[in-house]
Design an enzyme around this catalytic site. Sequence first.
Site, PDB file in Angstrom:
ATOM      1  N   GLY A  22       3.227  13.558 -24.051  1.00 61.83           N
ATOM      2  CA  GLY A  22       4.289  13.298 -23.087  1.00 61.83           C
ATOM      3  C   GLY A  22       3.756  13.115 -21.679  1.00 61.83           C
ATOM      4  N   ALA A  23       2.640  12.406 -21.546  1.00 66.73           N
ATOM      5  CA  ALA A  23       1.948  12.314 -20.256  1.00 66.73           C
ATOM      6  C   ALA A  23       2.409  11.145 -19.404  1.00 66.73           C
ATOM      7  CB  ALA A  23       0.441  12.222 -20.480  1.00 66.73           C
ATOM      8  N   ASN A  24       3.424  10.421 -19.831  1.00 63.42           N
ATOM      9  CA  ASN A  24       3.834   9.247 -19.073  1.00 63.42           C
ATOM     10  C   ASN A  24       4.782   9.572 -17.924  1.00 63.42           C
ATOM     11  OD1 ASN A  24       5.580   9.398 -21.724  1.00 63.42           O
ATOM     12  ND2 ASN A  24       6.910   8.525 -20.149  1.00 63.42           N
ATOM     13  N   ILE A  27       5.945  16.463 -15.694  1.00 64.10           N
ATOM     14  CA  ILE A  27       4.853  17.433 -15.653  1.00 64.10           C
ATOM     15  C   ILE A  27       3.623  16.915 -16.389  1.00 64.10           C
ATOM     16  CG2 ILE A  27       4.174  19.725 -16.513  1.00 64.10           C
ATOM     17  CD1 ILE A  27       7.131  20.539 -15.802  1.00 64.10           C
ATOM     18  N   GLY A  28       3.828  16.243 -17.505  1.00 68.05           N
ATOM     19  CA  GLY A  28       2.695  15.694 -18.240  1.00 68.05           C
ATOM     20  C   GLY A  28       1.917  14.677 -17.422  1.00 68.05           C
ATOM     21  N   SER A 146       9.478  27.701 -22.026  1.00 72.17           N
ATOM     22  CA  SER A 146      10.485  27.565 -20.977  1.00 72.17           C
ATOM     23  C   SER A 146      11.118  28.918 -20.708  1.00 72.17           C
ATOM     24  CB  SER A 146      11.569  26.571 -21.437  1.00 72.17           C
ATOM     25  OG  SER A 146      12.718  26.641 -20.616  1.00 72.17           O
ATOM     26  N   TYR A 171      18.295  24.189 -27.572  1.00 71.64           N
ATOM     27  CA  TYR A 171      17.126  24.079 -26.710  1.00 71.64           C
ATOM     28  C   TYR A 171      16.441  25.433 -26.585  1.00 71.64           C
ATOM     29  CZ  TYR A 171      14.225  23.197 -22.587  1.00 71.64           C
ATOM     30  OH  TYR A 171      13.162  23.087 -21.722  1.00 71.64           O
TER      31      TYR A 171
END
Length: 298
Positions: A22-24, A27-28, A146, A171
Amino acid sequence: MSKGFTADDVSAQTGRTFLVTGANAGIGFETAKVLAARGAHVILACRDAIRGEAAMDRIRGDVPTAELSFQPLDLADLDQVREAAAAVLAGPRIDVLINNAGVMIPPKTLTGQGYELQFGVNHLGTFAFTGLVHGHVEDRIVITASLAHKGGTIDFSDLSAARSYHKLPRYQMSKLANLLHMFELDRRLGAAGRATQAIGCHPGVAITELTRHLPFPLRGMTPLATPFFNSAAQGAWPTLQAATGAHVQGGDYLGPQGLGEVSGRSGPARATRTARDPKLARELWARSVELTGVDPGI
């Protein structure tokens, strides 16, 4: 007392390889950018190739020397998770796996295998990918939880939300599962005599694109609340400490040090007694193996 950890405390990472899911965005993305600026080779593992390439272009705009590569990874499809893991295993070993990708309070949606999206992506996809590649990781495996884990319970009788779906409890359950996974993974790695360690972190309350599913009135209030919360860059500090901190040990859990762990520099965070329950963690591990078909073998 330590002043707390920020991006400025990340040491040189030249010669080391980090895979960030999820680096796009959010935080990623901020994590990947800091690591690249410190000389690391960063693999951006993302669902969308176009957004992944755009993220790499943005990082190169700030860090012209950045050493980056892209790996397709859709945690909502276990078949694709297996393909991504096979590609990773065919390449050089990595030093740190950062499990950052996740979804938060979307409308009810199912994964490719029919699991509720939040549990399916945040936990099952992460569990499967980690379970397939952990032997390829030299140093650390970071799992992002979280503050929401504190209200979570694991509903083993309805993991796929077939009977009912309420966004926030689902969640919370997925984030509790992340911490149970982290603690159990670290116990198993240690028992197997592995040098690799599992470490948990949470970003506090950070303003990222995950807020897009908040109800409209809350989304409208976000700009007013921004001064009290972390930016995405600040929210990345616990992740960066978990991935690179010199004094971090397996089983540590890190988060912001401000009031209520909402914002601020990174340091030790508080996990609930439920999150640290080894019996519950073993049960979740067994069910996760059953649901994903991935047995990590440790």
